[in-house]
Structure formats: C-alpha cells, structure tokens
Design an enzyme around this catalytic site. Structure first.
Site, PDB file in Angstrom:
ATOM      1  N   LYS A 148       0.654  -1.131  -0.052  1.00  0.00           N
ATOM      2  CA  LYS A 148       0.200  -0.330  -0.439  1.00  0.00           C
ATOM      3  C   LYS A 148       1.144   1.213  -0.275  1.00  0.00           C
ATOM      4  CE  LYS A 148      -1.517   2.028   4.368  1.00  0.00           C
ATOM      5  NZ  LYS A 148      -1.967   1.777   5.578  1.00  0.00           N
ATOM      6  N   HIS A 178      -1.716  -5.573   5.166  1.00  0.00           N
ATOM      7  CA  HIS A 178      -1.396  -6.904   5.972  1.00  0.00           C
ATOM      8  C   HIS A 178      -2.566  -7.275   6.946  1.00  0.00           C
ATOM      9  CE1 HIS A 178      -0.813  -2.879   7.815  1.00  0.00           C
ATOM     10  NE2 HIS A 178      -1.048  -3.541   9.117  1.00  0.00           N
ATOM     11  N   GLU A 216      -5.338   4.173  16.847  1.00  0.00           N
ATOM     12  CA  GLU A 216      -4.106   4.319  17.384  1.00  0.00           C
ATOM     13  C   GLU A 216      -3.162   5.421  18.754  1.00  0.00           C
ATOM     14  OE1 GLU A 216      -1.177   4.081  13.921  1.00  0.00           O
ATOM     15  OE2 GLU A 216      -3.013   4.587  13.325  1.00  0.00           O
ATOM     16  N   HIS A 240      -7.641  -1.049   4.602  1.00  0.00           N
ATOM     17  CA  HIS A 240      -7.815  -2.052   5.993  1.00  0.00           C
ATOM     18  C   HIS A 240      -9.152  -2.067   6.490  1.00  0.00           C
ATOM     19  CE1 HIS A 240      -3.538  -2.002   6.116  1.00  0.00           C
ATOM     20  NE2 HIS A 240      -3.763  -0.572   6.402  1.00  0.00           N
ATOM     21  N   LYS A 331      -6.032   8.557  15.288  1.00  0.00           N
ATOM     22  CA  LYS A 331      -4.117   8.515  15.769  1.00  0.00           C
ATOM     23  C   LYS A 331      -4.690   9.283  17.188  1.00  0.00           C
ATOM     24  CE  LYS A 331      -2.283   8.144  11.479  1.00  0.00           C
ATOM     25  NZ  LYS A 331      -1.558   6.066  11.535  1.00  0.00           N
TER      26      LYS A 331
HETATM   27  P1  NAD Z   1      12.126   3.446   2.535  1.00  0.00           P
HETATM   28  O1  NAD Z   1      12.068   5.153   1.634  1.00  0.00           O
HETATM   29  O2  NAD Z   1      12.459   3.202   3.716  1.00  0.00           O
HETATM   30  O3  NAD Z   1      12.593   2.950   1.469  1.00  0.00           O
HETATM   31  C1  NAD Z   1      12.786   2.755   0.219  1.00  0.00           C
HETATM   32  C2  NAD Z   1      13.512   1.262  -0.522  1.00  0.00           C
HETATM   33  O4  NAD Z   1      13.484   1.820  -2.180  1.00  0.00           O
HETATM   34  C3  NAD Z   1      15.241   2.491  -0.460  1.00  0.00           C
HETATM   35  O5  NAD Z   1      15.496   0.417  -0.109  1.00  0.00           O
HETATM   36  C4  NAD Z   1      15.530   2.609  -1.656  1.00  0.00           C
HETATM   37  O6  NAD Z   1      17.260   2.174  -1.777  1.00  0.00           O
HETATM   38  C5  NAD Z   1      14.829   1.883  -2.691  1.00  0.00           C
HETATM   39  N1  NAD Z   1      15.259   2.326  -3.768  1.00  0.00           N
HETATM   40  C6  NAD Z   1      14.257   4.180  -4.343  1.00  0.00           C
HETATM   41  N2  NAD Z   1      15.035   4.275  -5.273  1.00  0.00           N
HETATM   42  C7  NAD Z   1      15.429   2.922  -5.967  1.00  0.00           C
HETATM   43  C8  NAD Z   1      15.292   3.121  -7.869  1.00  0.00           C
HETATM   44  N3  NAD Z   1      15.343   4.125  -8.185  1.00  0.00           N
HETATM   45  N4  NAD Z   1      16.303   2.204  -8.104  1.00  0.00           N
HETATM   46  C9  NAD Z   1      16.050   1.197  -6.782  1.00  0.00           C
HETATM   47  N5  NAD Z   1      15.502   1.210  -5.620  1.00  0.00           N
HETATM   48  C10 NAD Z   1      15.287   2.392  -4.953  1.00  0.00           C
HETATM   49  O7  NAD Z   1      10.552   3.062   1.920  1.00  0.00           O
HETATM   50  P2  NAD Z   1      10.251   1.858   2.639  1.00  0.00           P
HETATM   51  O8  NAD Z   1       8.981   2.598   4.965  1.00  0.00           O
HETATM   52  O9  NAD Z   1      10.588   0.996   2.940  1.00  0.00           O
HETATM   53  O10 NAD Z   1       8.632   2.136   2.486  1.00  0.00           O
HETATM   54  C11 NAD Z   1       8.462   0.637   0.853  1.00  0.00           C
HETATM   55  C12 NAD Z   1       7.138   0.939   0.017  1.00  0.00           C
HETATM   56  O11 NAD Z   1       6.416  -0.200   1.284  1.00  0.00           O
HETATM   57  C13 NAD Z   1       6.597   2.228  -0.126  1.00  0.00           C
HETATM   58  O12 NAD Z   1       5.810   2.118  -0.872  1.00  0.00           O
HETATM   59  C14 NAD Z   1       5.478   2.469   1.270  1.00  0.00           C
HETATM   60  O13 NAD Z   1       4.327   3.129   1.820  1.00  0.00           O
HETATM   61  C15 NAD Z   1       5.228   1.100   1.470  1.00  0.00           C
HETATM   62  N6  NAD Z   1       4.830   0.744   3.180  1.00  0.00           N
HETATM   63  C16 NAD Z   1       5.756   0.935   3.751  1.00  0.00           C
HETATM   64  C17 NAD Z   1       5.578   0.939   5.309  1.00  0.00           C
HETATM   65  C18 NAD Z   1       6.760   1.387   6.694  1.00  0.00           C
HETATM   66  O14 NAD Z   1       5.867   0.694   7.237  1.00  0.00           O
HETATM   67  N7  NAD Z   1       7.475   1.316   5.965  1.00  0.00           N
HETATM   68  C19 NAD Z   1       3.928  -0.175   5.895  1.00  0.00           C
HETATM   69  C20 NAD Z   1       3.185   0.170   4.663  1.00  0.00           C
HETATM   70  C21 NAD Z   1       3.708   0.670   3.001  1.00  0.00           C
END
Ligand code: NAD
Length: 484
Positions: A148, A178, A216, A240, A331
C-alpha cells in the site's frame, strides 16, 4: 500445542527496496521467523536489491543488526541468525536505469519459485515491472508483491493496475493488505464458516449493529507531511477497514479459494450505499504540553486532512438491510486497539421481570492488542438475590488458548509472504476490489472537499471528537470504550 509447519518450495525472493524501512522492520524479520520455524527450505534465497552499492556481506551485516533490534531475544539464536544470513544475497539495481538488471537476470534460478517484492515507492512499480520484463527476468509464473498505498484515488489505482497488467497477469499480482494476514482476521472466517452457531444469526434479523474500530495511540509524527496528502479515509478506511468490513459482511463463499472469497468481498463493496454528510465525523488531534497538534505534525497550519474519521454505513442487500455498520479510526487516541464488534439484538420477548434487566450478546474479534475472540453471554447473577441477568465473557485469548506458543502469534507478514511463495492469493486484494473501494471512497472525499469541511479538533488521548460519540448516541447506541 505443536504447530504443523509445511516447508514451502525452494524460492528466489527479490526484495526491491531491500535497504528500506519496511524491509528492515517487517519483511526480513518475518522471513527470519519462518526460517526458524523450519518453513524455509535449504535452497531458499533472499536477494536484496536497491540503489545502494554494497556487497552481499555488508547487506547481510545490516540485516543481522535489524534482526537483533526487531526480533525478541527469546525468538532467535546466534546459530539461526548465521544460517539465515547465509541465504542472503544482494545486488545494486536501479529501478529507473539499466544498472544491475543483467546481474539480477544471471542470479535467478530456473527451477525455483520466483517472487519479486516491490517494497519501494509506488511511482517505481511501473519501472520495475517493465525492466523485469525487458531483461527477460520474470517468468510467466513469477509473482510480484505490491504494498500500500495502491493508488490515491480511483484514477491512480486504475493507472497502476493498467501498468502492472501490461507485464503481469492478475494471477501473478499480490496486493498486500497486512490486516488480512492477521491471525484473528482469518479466524473471523473460521468462526463464521467453521461453526454452525453464528451464521444463522449473522444478518439484520439478529444483528443490531456492527462496530469496527482501529485506534492508534501514536500521532503522525515524522511522516506528517506525507500523511497530510492522504488522511484517515485514504490511509486506513479505503483499505484496512474496508477489508475488515468485507470479511464481516460477505456471504459465505463456496470454498476457501482466492476468487471465491474475493468475489464475495467485492459484492459487499459494490453494495455499499453512498454516505450522507451527517453520517461522517472527521477530526484532527490537538496538541498537548508534551506533543504537537496534528497541524504542527503535518507542518501545515491550514490542513483540512483528518487524523480521525467515524462513518455510519449501510450495506444495501437482503442480509444487512437495516443494520448499520459504524467504522472509526484515528491517531493519538486513548489506546492502541483494533476490533470488530458484533452487537446482537435483544431477545424478542423477555420472560423475566423488569428487575432482572436485559442483556444482549456481543461478539468481539480483537485484532490488537492481545489477539482473540470474546463472546458475551447472558447468565443469572450468582447468589440468592433472585433472577438478575448479567453478561459474562466466553473468552478465547489466543495467548492463553494456544499455550506458550500462542503468545507469539505470527506476524501478518509471515503468513502473507509464505502465501506468495505457495501461490495462494486468497488473502490478497484483487485489482477490481481495490478499484471498487476507491469508487466508493472518491465521491465521499470529493463531497467534503467541495463543501470545504474542516475537521473538528479533538483532545489527544481521547476517543475522538464528541460528534463521533453522537453518531451512535442519536441512534440510541454507544461505542465500546477504546481503552481504560
Ligand atoms: P524507504 O524509503 O525506507 O525505502 C525505499 C527503498 O527503495 C530503499 O531501499 C531504496 O534504496 C529503494 N529505492 C529507491 N529508489 C530506487 C531506485 N530508483 N531503484 C532501486 N531502488 C530504489 O521506504 P519504505 O518505508 O521501506 O517503504 C517502501 C514501500 O512500502 C512504500 O511504497 C511504502 O508506502 C510502503 N509501505 C511502507 C510501510 C512501512 O512501515 N515502512 C508500511 C506500509 C507500506
């Protein structure tokens, strides 16, 4: 209680965004726990892929640190961690360029299940899909996992679906919500369809109303600016809460099979009545002496984005006509609590005196904290004081019912990632489901934007705005307490 763990087939799982927050906090710890449980075969490989240039050893060291921080000590041994890290590989890959893709192609094995986890910003999904295709990496039975947010409205969700479908068939796309991987949510289906007790009562004749709460304690904190673009409706309700609503309200599917279940969920979304303005309450948390207000967190003093929403819904079908569903999420509320609560009607006729009082049955399905199911039943108050009715819980807390192992209820990601490897889409959202949910959400958001509604301010640590309490009071009902 001994759980039965069936190892999955050997796989190559590529985590795009393998150096990101989601990979660190959720995906890798979940994989580690499945490994410790013996579900991951010796030949399984996890390949981190992200922009950072680093060796496989450096990434493994980073993963090791993440496991130490995230996985409780009692659930890991140094040997397990070392063996797990042995299964890791890493490649620097640029989603927007050609770097790294040929190496990735060479790394993939022909005889292992292929899964590609898109743990990156949605703006990169199209690039990843295209390159997996262009470099001849993904086979026709490869799976892709997307996180998401799946779109920000109907148009963007459709565009995303269109892009992915250029390169992948719907049977290859695993859209994660999830909440669907939570043990209790699956138990909702087991309770409904595995017992003869509930289903005959699961309709407007016996159910007075349903409450779904996802509360939350935390605010939007560091992600305020990002959150301000979405708000509680887009961030929580469209996905969700909608999924919880669907599983609660859907007709029994003919079998526990991906399309049978998803067809029934889709029918619920399509049967939702439009929502009137008076049936929606939106709020923003105020600041306190210890914590900033929502608009401060969002760094937007003029923000009209909601950090809280309560909605009264109607499902226009035979089963539910006349039974309201009340949804709320927010929240900085009193406690962290998620539950689905089914309030049954009073018995049609009471044989007892008025003095005995009356009670109704309430079935609550707790998602967090302390996953479990509780049914309140009416009994006579013990003792010689005559016939007085009280209600007592028939409680099935998983932690207690399942013994010591039950205290470690598997994280949703553990179940979902193993389902991807097994090729089972039942607990993932289908493209048409996501689009239907946006088609219902969009006009509601458009209406309040057009009217220029401002969210009501609510006290941090409360149950949300007073108006949200009134949403039920005016129907002669009340919300369950969020916390003590
Ligand atoms: P983040 O910013 O921490 O990590 C992003 C990742 O993408 C990094 O590993 C980075 O190296 C990689 N990346 C960026 N540009 C790139 C490119 N051009 N080529 C290859 N790799 C590249 O983000 P995150 O928090 O891990 O979130 C990732 C996804 O999951 C997003 O879509 C976010 O909305 C979703 N999400 C995250 C969470 C959470 O708890 N963090 C929860 C639900 C959904």
């Amino acid at each position: 209680m001994v759980s039965r763990v069936i190892p999955v087939d050997p796989f190559d799982l590529v985590i795009f965004g393998g150096t990101g927050d989601l990979a660190r906090r959720k995906i890798l710890p979940a994989l580690f726990r499945r490994f410790c449980d013996g579900q991951m075969p010796r030949e399984a490989r996890i390949i981190g892929a992200a922009r950072t240039r680093q060796s496989a050893g450096d990434w493994a060291a980073w993963v090791g640190e993440a496991l130490e921080e995230i996985v409780p000590e009692r659930l890991r041994t140094a040997e397990h961690v070392a063996e797990f890290l042995d299964r890791l590989d890493y490649l620097a890959v640029d989603a927007k360029g050609d770097d790294g893709w040929s190496d990735l192609c060479d790394t993939m094995r022909a005889d292992a299940v292929q899964a590609f986890y898109f743990s990156v910003a949605p703006s990169l999904f199209g690039d990843l899909a295209e390159r997996l295709h262009q470099f001849g990496i993904a086979r026709s039975d490869a799976r892709i996992v997307v996180e998401k947010p799946f779109g920000n409205d109907l148009a963007s969700a459709k565009a995303l679906n269109r892009t992915l479908s250029e390169y992948f068939d719907e049977t290859q796309i695993y859209r994660i919500d999830h909440y669907l991987g939570k043990e209790t949510v699956q138990n909702l289906m087991a309770v409904r369809f595995g017992n003869v007790l509930f289903e005959p009562l699961w309709n407007t004749q016996y159910v007075d109303h349903v409450q779904i709460t996802v509360a939350e304690e935390v605010g939007v904190g560091g992600r305020g600016a990002y959150y301000d673009q979405s708000g509680a409706m887009r961030d929580m309700v469209q996905n969700h809460l909608m999924q919880l609503l669907c599983l609660t309200a859907m007709e029994p599917p003919s079998k526990f099979d991906p399309d049978a279940v998803r067809d029934e969920k889709l029918k619920v979304i399509r049967a939702l009545d439009p929502v009137e303005a008076e049936d929606i309450v939106r709020g923003q948390y105020k600041g306190s002496k210890d914590a900033p207000s929502y608009v401060e967190d969002a760094e937007n003093p003029e923000s009209r984005t909601e950090s809280f929403i309560a909605i009264k819904l109607h499902i226009a079908n035979w089963r539910w006509n006349g039974t309201p569903f009340y949804l709320r999420t927010g929240k900085r509320l009193r406690a962290r609590k998620s539950e689905i609560v089914i309030h049954f009607k009073e018995p049609p006729h009471s044989i007892f005196d008025e003095d005995a009082g009356s009670r109704t049955n309430v079935l609550s399905i707790r998602l967090q904290p302390d996953e479990g199911i509780d049914l309140r039943v009416t009994i006579k108050e013990p003792g010689p004081g005559g016939m007085r009715l009280i209600d007592v819980p028939l409680d099935m807390s998983f932690a207690e019912a399942l013994g010591a192992e039950g205290t470690d209820v598997p994280d949703a990601y553990e179940r979902l990632i193993m389902d991807v490897i097994r090729g089972n889409q039942t607990l993932f959202m289908r493209g048409d489901e996501v689009e239907a949910a946006w088609a219902w959400t969009d006009p509601i958001i458009e209406a309040w934007t057009r009217r220029g509604d401002r969210p009501t301010q609510y006290e941090p640590g409360s149950s949300g705005p007073e108006e949200a309490l009134m949403l039920l009071h005016r129907d002669g009902r009340r919300w369950r307490e969020i916390g003590g």
